[in-house]
Write a protein that holds these residues in place. Sequence first.
Motif, mmCIF file in Angstrom:
data_model
loop_
_atom_site.group_PDB
_atom_site.id
_atom_site.type_symbol
_atom_site.label_atom_id
_atom_site.label_comp_id
_atom_site.label_asym_id
_atom_site.label_seq_id
_atom_site.Cartn_x
_atom_site.Cartn_y
_atom_site.Cartn_z
ATOM 1 N N GLN A 81 0.853 -1.177 0.000
ATOM 2 C CA GLN A 81 0.000 0.000 0.000
ATOM 3 C C GLN A 81 0.895 1.233 0.000
ATOM 4 O O GLN A 81 1.934 1.257 0.652
ATOM 5 C CB GLN A 81 -0.913 0.003 1.218
ATOM 6 N N ARG A 82 0.512 2.226 -0.752
ATOM 7 C CA ARG A 82 1.279 3.465 -0.861
ATOM 8 C C ARG A 82 0.344 4.652 -0.675
ATOM 9 O O ARG A 82 -0.837 4.578 -1.023
ATOM 10 C CB ARG A 82 1.943 3.562 -2.243
ATOM 11 N N THR A 83 0.911 5.745 -0.212
ATOM 12 C CA THR A 83 0.159 6.988 -0.197
ATOM 13 C C THR A 83 0.088 7.489 -1.631
ATOM 14 O O THR A 83 0.825 7.015 -2.511
ATOM 15 C CB THR A 83 0.848 8.058 0.670
ATOM 16 N N SER A 84 -0.769 8.461 -1.876
ATOM 17 C CA SER A 84 -0.864 9.030 -3.220
ATOM 18 C C SER A 84 0.470 9.649 -3.644
ATOM 19 O O SER A 84 0.871 9.545 -4.805
ATOM 20 C CB SER A 84 -1.972 10.077 -3.279
ATOM 21 N N GLU A 85 1.173 10.273 -2.699
ATOM 22 C CA GLU A 85 2.475 10.864 -3.010
ATOM 23 C C GLU A 85 3.496 9.781 -3.360
ATOM 24 O O GLU A 85 4.297 9.951 -4.296
ATOM 25 C CB GLU A 85 2.987 11.708 -1.832
ATOM 26 N N GLU A 86 3.489 8.686 -2.629
ATOM 27 C CA GLU A 86 4.408 7.577 -2.921
ATOM 28 C C GLU A 86 4.084 6.937 -4.272
ATOM 29 O O GLU A 86 4.987 6.582 -5.030
ATOM 30 C CB GLU A 86 4.346 6.515 -1.816
ATOM 31 N N GLU A 142 -8.369 7.058 -11.161
ATOM 32 C CA GLU A 142 -8.352 8.299 -10.388
ATOM 33 C C GLU A 142 -6.978 8.488 -9.748
ATOM 34 O O GLU A 142 -6.434 9.600 -9.756
ATOM 35 C CB GLU A 142 -9.450 8.280 -9.320
ATOM 36 N N GLN A 143 -6.404 7.428 -9.201
ATOM 37 C CA GLN A 143 -5.088 7.548 -8.564
ATOM 38 C C GLN A 143 -3.978 7.823 -9.573
ATOM 39 O O GLN A 143 -3.021 8.540 -9.271
ATOM 40 C CB GLN A 143 -4.781 6.305 -7.733
ATOM 41 N N ILE A 144 -4.086 7.271 -10.763
ATOM 42 C CA ILE A 144 -3.099 7.569 -11.808
ATOM 43 C C ILE A 144 -3.191 9.047 -12.177
ATOM 44 O O ILE A 144 -2.167 9.736 -12.280
ATOM 45 C CB ILE A 144 -3.302 6.659 -13.043
ATOM 46 N N TYR A 145 -4.405 9.551 -12.351
ATOM 47 C CA TYR A 145 -4.579 10.976 -12.639
ATOM 48 C C TYR A 145 -4.014 11.817 -11.499
ATOM 49 O O TYR A 145 -3.268 12.780 -11.708
ATOM 50 C CB TYR A 145 -6.056 11.296 -12.873
ATOM 51 N N ARG A 146 -4.343 11.461 -10.274
ATOM 52 C CA ARG A 146 -3.844 12.181 -9.097
ATOM 53 C C ARG A 146 -2.316 12.158 -9.080
ATOM 54 O O ARG A 146 -1.671 13.167 -8.772
ATOM 55 C CB ARG A 146 -4.422 11.563 -7.823
ATOM 56 N N ALA A 147 -1.724 11.024 -9.411
ATOM 57 C CA ALA A 147 -0.264 10.904 -9.418
ATOM 58 C C ALA A 147 0.371 11.893 -10.389
ATOM 59 O O ALA A 147 1.378 12.544 -10.068
ATOM 60 C CB ALA A 147 0.145 9.476 -9.773
ATOM 61 N N PHE A 148 -0.214 12.012 -11.577
ATOM 62 C CA PHE A 148 0.310 12.968 -12.546
ATOM 63 C C PHE A 148 0.121 14.409 -12.060
ATOM 64 O O PHE A 148 0.993 15.259 -12.261
ATOM 65 C CB PHE A 148 -0.339 12.776 -13.921
ATOM 66 N N MET A 149 -1.000 14.680 -11.416
ATOM 67 C CA MET A 149 -1.234 16.023 -10.886
ATOM 68 C C MET A 149 -0.245 16.348 -9.766
ATOM 69 O O MET A 149 0.263 17.467 -9.683
ATOM 70 C CB MET A 149 -2.679 16.166 -10.391
ATOM 71 N N ILE A 150 0.031 15.392 -8.900
ATOM 72 C CA ILE A 150 1.018 15.603 -7.838
ATOM 73 C C ILE A 150 2.379 15.882 -8.447
ATOM 74 O O ILE A 150 3.073 16.835 -8.064
ATOM 75 C CB ILE A 150 1.072 14.380 -6.887
ATOM 76 N N GLY A 152 3.126 17.059 -11.271
ATOM 77 C CA GLY A 152 3.150 18.330 -11.978
ATOM 78 C C GLY A 152 2.879 19.535 -11.092
ATOM 79 O O GLY A 152 2.820 20.663 -11.573
ATOM 80 N N GLY A 153 2.676 19.294 -9.806
ATOM 81 C CA GLY A 153 2.405 20.397 -8.883
ATOM 82 C C GLY A 153 1.015 20.983 -9.017
ATOM 83 O O GLY A 153 0.770 22.117 -8.631
ATOM 84 N N GLY A 154 0.097 20.194 -9.561
ATOM 85 C CA GLY A 154 -1.284 20.674 -9.757
ATOM 86 C C GLY A 154 -2.060 20.825 -8.469
ATOM 87 O O GLY A 154 -1.648 20.364 -7.397
ATOM 88 N N GLN A 155 -3.208 21.481 -8.573
ATOM 89 C CA GLN A 155 -4.050 21.776 -7.416
ATOM 90 C C GLN A 155 -5.035 20.664 -7.059
ATOM 91 O O GLN A 155 -5.709 20.751 -6.055
ATOM 92 C CB GLN A 155 -4.834 23.074 -7.675
ATOM 93 N N TYR A 156 -5.130 19.634 -7.885
ATOM 94 C CA TYR A 156 -6.119 18.565 -7.661
ATOM 95 C C TYR A 156 -5.909 17.886 -6.308
ATOM 96 O O TYR A 156 -6.840 17.611 -5.595
ATOM 97 C CB TYR A 156 -6.016 17.552 -8.803
ATOM 98 N N HIS A 157 -4.650 17.602 -5.991
ATOM 99 C CA HIS A 157 -4.335 16.898 -4.746
ATOM 100 C C HIS A 157 -4.127 17.920 -3.642
ATOM 101 O O HIS A 157 -3.257 18.772 -3.720
ATOM 102 C CB HIS A 157 -3.077 16.052 -4.937
#
Length: 158
Positions: A81-86, A142-150, A152-157
Amino acid sequence: MLKVRLITVGKLKEQYLRDACAEYAKRIGRFASLQIIELDESRLSDKPSRSEIDKALAKEADAILRACEGYLIALCIEGKQRTSEEFSAMIEEIGVRGQGTVSFVIGSSYGLSDQVKSRAAAKFSMSKLTFPHQLARVMLLEQIYRAFMIAGGGQYHK
């Protein structure tokens, strides 16, 4: 651009799940090339024996491994198990290592064969909780999208 392959056993039955997947696929498309491959699930009796399940998983494994390319990540309960950041850092590292393709595999409701798990470069578990099998695809996208947003420094996460 990273190529992401999502190999799944079985098709989504509910329209609302297909709609959610389509939305995340569209969002992921800004960051990566996404391909979703739906493989046929083996037909089993109403109360399958362990032997029947193992044969079905072996048959599914052949199709899964033919569909995989690049860095293989198997979704399974014994995975890490990983955090979204990991998770984001893991995907970023795959790209940094020069892998052009990452393949995520979601097995049938009976899971994945040991053959697929042993070929995987990583095993990933989304939770210790039990979710409807078909929801796993939406959650992973959703987690793959979140990973790319993280990454890229996006605001989603938040």
